[in-house]
Design a protein around this motif. Sequence first.
Motif, PDB file in Angstrom:
ATOM      1  N   THR A 516      -2.315  -4.684   4.079  1.00  0.00           N
ATOM      2  CA  THR A 516      -0.843  -4.633   4.657  1.00  0.00           C
ATOM      3  C   THR A 516       0.092  -4.991   3.697  1.00  0.00           C
ATOM      4  O   THR A 516       1.401  -4.290   3.492  1.00  0.00           O
ATOM      5  CB  THR A 516      -0.917  -6.051   5.432  1.00  0.00           C
ATOM      6  OG1 THR A 516      -1.728  -5.868   6.525  1.00  0.00           O
ATOM      7  CG2 THR A 516       0.525  -6.057   6.279  1.00  0.00           C
ATOM      8  N   THR A 519       0.532  -1.738   1.883  1.00  0.00           N
ATOM      9  CA  THR A 519       1.676  -0.903   2.905  1.00  0.00           C
ATOM     10  C   THR A 519       3.136  -1.308   2.465  1.00  0.00           C
ATOM     11  O   THR A 519       3.746  -0.309   2.257  1.00  0.00           O
ATOM     12  CB  THR A 519       1.181  -1.049   4.121  1.00  0.00           C
ATOM     13  OG1 THR A 519      -0.473  -0.540   4.287  1.00  0.00           O
ATOM     14  CG2 THR A 519       1.848  -0.013   5.247  1.00  0.00           C
ATOM     15  N   ASN A 522       3.959   0.136  -0.658  1.00  0.00           N
ATOM     16  CA  ASN A 522       4.133   1.557  -0.734  1.00  0.00           C
ATOM     17  C   ASN A 522       5.613   1.841   0.049  1.00  0.00           C
ATOM     18  O   ASN A 522       6.427   2.671  -0.574  1.00  0.00           O
ATOM     19  CB  ASN A 522       3.005   2.204   0.255  1.00  0.00           C
ATOM     20  CG  ASN A 522       1.740   2.296  -0.515  1.00  0.00           C
ATOM     21  OD1 ASN A 522       1.733   1.723  -1.865  1.00  0.00           O
ATOM     22  ND2 ASN A 522       0.578   2.328  -0.072  1.00  0.00           N
ATOM     23  N   ASN A 523       5.866   1.062   1.206  1.00  0.00           N
ATOM     24  CA  ASN A 523       7.005   1.465   1.901  1.00  0.00           C
ATOM     25  C   ASN A 523       8.161   0.827   1.188  1.00  0.00           C
ATOM     26  O   ASN A 523       9.277   1.679   1.017  1.00  0.00           O
ATOM     27  CB  ASN A 523       6.927   0.603   3.231  1.00  0.00           C
ATOM     28  CG  ASN A 523       6.059   1.147   4.191  1.00  0.00           C
ATOM     29  OD1 ASN A 523       5.393   2.185   3.993  1.00  0.00           O
ATOM     30  ND2 ASN A 523       5.608   0.310   5.170  1.00  0.00           N
TER      31      ASN A 523
END
Length: 623
Positions: A516, A519, A522-523
């Motif tokens: 999580t 992610t 990355n976002n």
Amino acid sequence: MENAQKAVNDQQEAVNAASQAVNTAQSAVQAQQNAVSIAQQTASQAAAQVAKDASAVADAQQRLDALKNNGSNDNVTATAQLQSTISQLQKQLANDKQAAQNAQQMLESAQQNYDHATAAQKAAEEKVNQTKAALAKAQQAVTTAQANATAAQQKVATAKADALKALETYNNYKNDNGVPTVKTPSDIVQQYESYINGNRYNSPQVKSDCAEGIALNGGDPAKGLMAAGWTSTDGGKTWTPILKTNYQATDQDKAEKVDPRNMTAAQQTEITKFAAQIVNSFRDSFQSTAAGAAHSYGKVKVSPYATELGNQVIDGAYNNSGWNKSNNATGSPHNENGMVAAANKAGLNTGFVGENLSTGLLLDPASLHRNLIQSMSMADVKQSIYAGILAMIYQDVENSAAAPLYYGFGGHTEAFLNDPKGMNSISYDDNGNQYMTVTIDKDGWVHYNFFDDGRASQAVKNKLAQGAITPENASAAQINNAHNDYLQKEGAVTTAQNAATAAQNGVTTAQANVATAQTAVNNATAAQQKAANETLNQKAVMANAQAAVNSANENINNLQAKLAKVQADLNAINGSVQDKARQLAQAQTNLAAAQQKLNASKNVQASRDAAVNEANAKLNQLQ
């Protein structure tokens, strides 16, 4: 006379007066002539001034005329053209100012967008840093969780090992540590007393009891302990006795290979403890009653130094002495003098070393061939030792046709009991400790030796006592405690497994959190890149807007410069016209002033001419 004189005087006065009058008249004429001359001069000056003023009036009129006629039409045309140019430039300037205003608004808007984009990029970078920090924290949490899981698994392994060990201890206690307990007939003490009191005679009842003892311990009363002789699984290279007892070997003992003639120190210690516990269990059957306790004194101990001492004694008395156990002057296989000498050399300071010897059960009949390699398991060795001890307890009579299975008590039985009333007691010194050792000599004989440290030096006593134990069967309390300990350890396994499961779940959760967090990183990174791109885009837009503003301002500056130049030209023309107008007005004023001055000069001239005429008239009168 007086009158004449008076007349003379009067005449003289009259002459004087006439002379004075002549002088006066002459002076007056002269004065008038001067006045005429002056008036004439003044009149000339006035005339000159009139001529001068007339010339000035003519010049002023000429200047006025020139001003009135010089370039008035050209100035009007130039002024009209310049004013038209100015009007056009002003309109263009207004347009350019509006364009500049629009460009400035676009620049301000672009600046705001750039500021917003920069702030968004900064926020995105902070978000990236935050998510990276969260990711690092999540990764550290995984590391910690994995360490916890590993530690938890280690605790499970430790708990299982502890539980297994506790179970093993419990089972060993139940099974007397894998050591069988010598079972005895209910009337063994009575029959043994019959044997001792009967001058060591084994009555049929005693022999029956001994046969029962063999049966109680797993043997066949009709065949004894040797159920089927010897067996070989490798074509006669090695042999193993087929014995029948109640001994239950552990899997570990079955798996461990042993060379009886070349056992390790740990293996020798193990079989010594095994034999000592069997001997002590046999003594327990006697020492549990008062009658039996009279025929059994103390318990045997084992220790590392006692085992070492036993090896020294066997080496000194048997392995290195040349003693022949089968053929010697004493007629006994025991080298008592050799054992005492070796024991005393080691510092025991004793006059007796107890010993039981056995052969034939541990090694095959070919044991006389000393180079034979005897491959056995630890279970085979313990079975043989146990059978040997049982045989020396219950089958200890001389072989005869009447007693082919040797049932009955004997000297070995007395030695194992340490019977102070028998002939082979090994120790009855109240201040001594009994140590037992088990040693296999080079011929394959098994020596069960007993040492009493009652007369040994304190140094030797200390060495014997170091690590000493008394191997005994477990009590009911020990078995119960071992069982409770096992249950507790088994509960600890469950607890550890639950903790390990929770820890592994923690790893899974931590790994999910890492995913999580990754992610999110990355976002956030994508958002940061997008924000950075938007910042660059807005920066380009702002640069373009700034260029537009600069271009508009440059256009304005250029138009303003052109307008200023045209205005200057117009101002120059206007200034020239105004200056000419001023000059014309001044010329008119000057002309009027000159005319006025001329008129005044003429008036002066006329006045002075009149004065000259009047002076000339007076002069004429005076003359």
